[in-house]
Design a protein around this motif. Structure first.
Motif, PDB file in Angstrom:
ATOM      1  N   VAL A  20       0.855  -1.182   0.000  1.00 25.13           N
ATOM      2  CA  VAL A  20       0.000   0.000   0.000  1.00 25.13           C
ATOM      3  C   VAL A  20       0.892   1.233   0.000  1.00 25.13           C
ATOM      4  O   VAL A  20       1.876   1.296   0.742  1.00 25.13           O
ATOM      5  CB  VAL A  20      -0.908   0.007   1.247  1.00 25.13           C
ATOM      6  N   ARG A  21       0.541   2.217  -0.815  1.00 25.30           N
ATOM      7  CA  ARG A  21       1.301   3.473  -0.836  1.00 25.30           C
ATOM      8  C   ARG A  21       0.627   4.494   0.080  1.00 25.30           C
ATOM      9  O   ARG A  21      -0.563   4.801  -0.073  1.00 25.30           O
ATOM     10  CB  ARG A  21       1.376   4.037  -2.247  1.00 25.30           C
ATOM     11  N   HIS A  22       1.405   5.018   1.017  1.00 29.72           N
ATOM     12  CA  HIS A  22       0.971   6.077   1.925  1.00 29.72           C
ATOM     13  C   HIS A  22       1.637   7.362   1.438  1.00 29.72           C
ATOM     14  O   HIS A  22       2.864   7.438   1.375  1.00 29.72           O
ATOM     15  CB  HIS A  22       1.396   5.767   3.362  1.00 29.72           C
ATOM     16  N   TYR A  23       0.818   8.369   1.102  1.00 28.93           N
ATOM     17  CA  TYR A  23       1.376   9.569   0.486  1.00 28.93           C
ATOM     18  C   TYR A  23       0.638  10.822   0.947  1.00 28.93           C
ATOM     19  O   TYR A  23      -0.586  10.899   0.877  1.00 28.93           O
ATOM     20  CB  TYR A  23       1.280   9.454  -1.038  1.00 28.93           C
ATOM     21  N   GLU A  24       1.427  11.779   1.418  1.00 26.93           N
ATOM     22  CA  GLU A  24       0.928  13.127   1.665  1.00 26.93           C
ATOM     23  C   GLU A  24       2.029  14.081   1.232  1.00 26.93           C
ATOM     24  O   GLU A  24       3.137  14.046   1.791  1.00 26.93           O
ATOM     25  CB  GLU A  24       0.581  13.352   3.139  1.00 26.93           C
ATOM     26  N   PRO A  25       1.783  14.912   0.221  1.00 24.09           N
ATOM     27  CA  PRO A  25       2.839  15.779  -0.315  1.00 24.09           C
ATOM     28  C   PRO A  25       3.557  16.571   0.777  1.00 24.09           C
ATOM     29  O   PRO A  25       2.931  17.161   1.651  1.00 24.09           O
ATOM     30  CB  PRO A  25       2.076  16.710  -1.268  1.00 24.09           C
ATOM     31  N   GLY A  26       4.883  16.535   0.707  1.00 27.93           N
ATOM     32  CA  GLY A  26       5.703  17.271   1.650  1.00 27.93           C
ATOM     33  C   GLY A  26       5.864  16.621   3.014  1.00 27.93           C
ATOM     34  O   GLY A  26       6.652  17.075   3.827  1.00 27.93           O
ATOM     35  N   ALA A  32       4.207   0.067   2.068  1.00 25.53           N
ATOM     36  CA  ALA A  32       4.297  -0.930   3.141  1.00 25.53           C
ATOM     37  C   ALA A  32       3.157  -1.929   2.968  1.00 25.53           C
ATOM     38  O   ALA A  32       2.123  -1.608   2.377  1.00 25.53           O
ATOM     39  CB  ALA A  32       4.203  -0.254   4.499  1.00 25.53           C
ATOM     40  N   PRO A  33       3.327  -3.122   3.505  1.00 27.63           N
ATOM     41  CA  PRO A  33       2.196  -4.045   3.541  1.00 27.63           C
ATOM     42  C   PRO A  33       1.086  -3.447   4.413  1.00 27.63           C
ATOM     43  O   PRO A  33       1.354  -2.606   5.277  1.00 27.63           O
ATOM     44  CB  PRO A  33       2.783  -5.299   4.198  1.00 27.63           C
ATOM     45  N   PRO A  34      -0.145  -3.859   4.199  1.00 22.23           N
ATOM     46  CA  PRO A  34      -1.236  -3.325   5.010  1.00 22.23           C
ATOM     47  C   PRO A  34      -1.069  -3.687   6.480  1.00 22.23           C
ATOM     48  O   PRO A  34      -0.557  -4.759   6.809  1.00 22.23           O
ATOM     49  CB  PRO A  34      -2.486  -3.966   4.407  1.00 22.23           C
ATOM     50  N   GLY A  35      -1.498  -2.784   7.344  1.00 19.65           N
ATOM     51  CA  GLY A  35      -1.414  -3.049   8.776  1.00 19.65           C
ATOM     52  C   GLY A  35      -1.795  -1.821   9.568  1.00 19.65           C
ATOM     53  O   GLY A  35      -1.935  -0.730   9.025  1.00 19.65           O
ATOM     54  N   GLY A  36      -1.954  -2.017  10.874  1.00 20.77           N
ATOM     55  CA  GLY A  36      -2.306  -0.900  11.729  1.00 20.77           C
ATOM     56  C   GLY A  36      -2.503  -1.339  13.157  1.00 20.77           C
ATOM     57  O   GLY A  36      -2.196  -2.473  13.529  1.00 20.77           O
ATOM     58  N   ASN A  97     -10.989   2.911   3.121  1.00 16.28           N
ATOM     59  CA  ASN A  97     -10.225   2.916   4.363  1.00 16.28           C
ATOM     60  C   ASN A  97     -10.838   3.932   5.340  1.00 16.28           C
ATOM     61  O   ASN A  97     -10.899   5.120   5.042  1.00 16.28           O
ATOM     62  CB  ASN A  97      -8.761   3.262   4.082  1.00 16.28           C
ATOM     63  N   PRO A  98     -11.273   3.462   6.523  1.00 18.03           N
ATOM     64  CA  PRO A  98     -11.875   4.393   7.483  1.00 18.03           C
ATOM     65  C   PRO A  98     -10.865   5.341   8.136  1.00 18.03           C
ATOM     66  O   PRO A  98     -11.253   6.339   8.731  1.00 18.03           O
ATOM     67  CB  PRO A  98     -12.514   3.472   8.519  1.00 18.03           C
ATOM     68  N   ALA A  99      -9.575   5.044   8.034  1.00 17.00           N
ATOM     69  CA  ALA A  99      -8.535   5.883   8.646  1.00 17.00           C
ATOM     70  C   ALA A  99      -7.992   6.857   7.600  1.00 17.00           C
ATOM     71  O   ALA A  99      -6.938   6.636   7.009  1.00 17.00           O
ATOM     72  CB  ALA A  99      -7.425   5.018   9.220  1.00 17.00           C
ATOM     73  N   ALA A 100      -8.683   7.948   7.393  1.00 19.30           N
ATOM     74  CA  ALA A 100      -8.312   8.899   6.345  1.00 19.30           C
ATOM     75  C   ALA A 100      -6.934   9.515   6.566  1.00 19.30           C
ATOM     76  O   ALA A 100      -6.261   9.899   5.612  1.00 19.30           O
ATOM     77  CB  ALA A 100      -9.359  10.007   6.258  1.00 19.30           C
ATOM     78  N   ASN A 101      -6.480   9.590   7.816  1.00 17.60           N
ATOM     79  CA  ASN A 101      -5.172  10.187   8.098  1.00 17.60           C
ATOM     80  C   ASN A 101      -4.015   9.337   7.599  1.00 17.60           C
ATOM     81  O   ASN A 101      -2.882   9.797   7.561  1.00 17.60           O
ATOM     82  CB  ASN A 101      -5.017  10.455   9.597  1.00 17.60           C
ATOM     83  N   GLU A 102      -4.267   8.097   7.209  1.00 17.42           N
ATOM     84  CA  GLU A 102      -3.201   7.242   6.677  1.00 17.42           C
ATOM     85  C   GLU A 102      -2.817   7.629   5.258  1.00 17.42           C
ATOM     86  O   GLU A 102      -1.765   7.268   4.789  1.00 17.42           O
ATOM     87  CB  GLU A 102      -3.617   5.765   6.725  1.00 17.42           C
ATOM     88  N   ARG A 103      -3.689   8.289   4.562  1.00 18.73           N
ATOM     89  CA  ARG A 103      -3.431   8.753   3.204  1.00 18.73           C
ATOM     90  C   ARG A 103      -3.004   7.615   2.283  1.00 18.73           C
ATOM     91  O   ARG A 103      -2.008   7.698   1.592  1.00 18.73           O
ATOM     92  CB  ARG A 103      -2.400   9.875   3.179  1.00 18.73           C
ATOM     93  N   THR A 104      -3.770   6.520   2.314  1.00 19.84           N
ATOM     94  CA  THR A 104      -3.489   5.420   1.388  1.00 19.84           C
ATOM     95  C   THR A 104      -4.045   5.816   0.028  1.00 19.84           C
ATOM     96  O   THR A 104      -5.239   6.040  -0.128  1.00 19.84           O
ATOM     97  CB  THR A 104      -4.115   4.102   1.881  1.00 19.84           C
ATOM     98  N   VAL A 105      -3.151   5.924  -0.955  1.00 20.18           N
ATOM     99  CA  VAL A 105      -3.556   6.427  -2.256  1.00 20.18           C
ATOM    100  C   VAL A 105      -3.585   5.367  -3.347  1.00 20.18           C
ATOM    101  O   VAL A 105      -4.233   5.559  -4.369  1.00 20.18           O
ATOM    102  CB  VAL A 105      -2.665   7.611  -2.703  1.00 20.18           C
ATOM    103  N   GLU A 106      -2.873   4.272  -3.135  1.00 20.63           N
ATOM    104  CA  GLU A 106      -2.904   3.179  -4.103  1.00 20.63           C
ATOM    105  C   GLU A 106      -2.340   1.922  -3.459  1.00 20.63           C
ATOM    106  O   GLU A 106      -1.717   1.976  -2.401  1.00 20.63           O
ATOM    107  CB  GLU A 106      -2.131   3.524  -5.384  1.00 20.63           C
ATOM    108  N   ALA A 107      -2.567   0.801  -4.102  1.00 16.07           N
ATOM    109  CA  ALA A 107      -2.034  -0.473  -3.642  1.00 16.07           C
ATOM    110  C   ALA A 107      -1.799  -1.331  -4.870  1.00 16.07           C
ATOM    111  O   ALA A 107      -2.356  -1.071  -5.947  1.00 16.07           O
ATOM    112  CB  ALA A 107      -2.993  -1.157  -2.673  1.00 16.07           C
TER     113      ALA A 107
END
Length: 152
Positions: A20-26, A32-36, A97-107
């Motif tokens: 999963v790609r986690h991305y927030e500009p700047g 990373a593999p999915p997890g939390g 994804n219910p956790a919007a702060n993770e910023r998962t943008v693609e997988a």
């Protein structure tokens, strides 16, 4: 310092690993593999399978504890339990994804020699993981403590 317990799933389908790609500009850009984080009295293997579904829409079954990972980052100290997991069903969908702060943008599904460019976490995914996968993860492996800032 806050402490977190989390679990992730190393889901493999036809020789390809789910990332999963986690991305927030700047701020950050990593794969990373999915997890939390574990919730309530949830067992860690269940955390790994739940997080996989929430982040990717993929249903998997956690089979074996593969790695115990320790990380100190800007949020605190995390111990992450990585489980080898078998793909059961589903198509990738990162939109629920219910956790919007993770910023998962693609997988996506990635072969050993075609992992995404940039930062891939944990580091062993670029090497040792594939040998451990071939050997069936006979025993959990403790990974070294890492200090991290969010890679951009």
């Amino acid at each position: 310092m806050k402490h977190f317990i989390s679990a992730g799933a190393l889901v493999v389908k036809e020789g390809h690993l789910l990332l999963v790609r986690h991305y927030e500009p700047g701020r950050f850009d990593y794969w990373a593999p999915p997890g939390g984080g574990a919730e309530g009295d949830e067992e860690l293997a269940k955390t790994a399978t739940r997080e996989t579904f929430e982040e990717t829409g993929i249903i998997c079954e956690a089979k074996a504890l593969a790695y115990i990972d320790e990380l100190i980052d800007p949020f605190g100290r995390m111990v992450k339990f990585w489980f080898f997991a078998e793909f059961v069903s589903g198509d990738i969908n990162v939109g629920n994804n219910p956790a919007a702060n993770e910023r998962t943008v693609e997988a996506g599904w990635f072969a050993r020699d075609h992992l995404p460019d940039g930062h891939v976490f944990p580091r062993i995914l670029r090497g040792r993981f594939w040998d451990d996968l071939a050997n069936g993860f006979p025993a959990p492996i403790k990974l070294p403590l890492q200090h991290s800032v969010f890679p951009t």
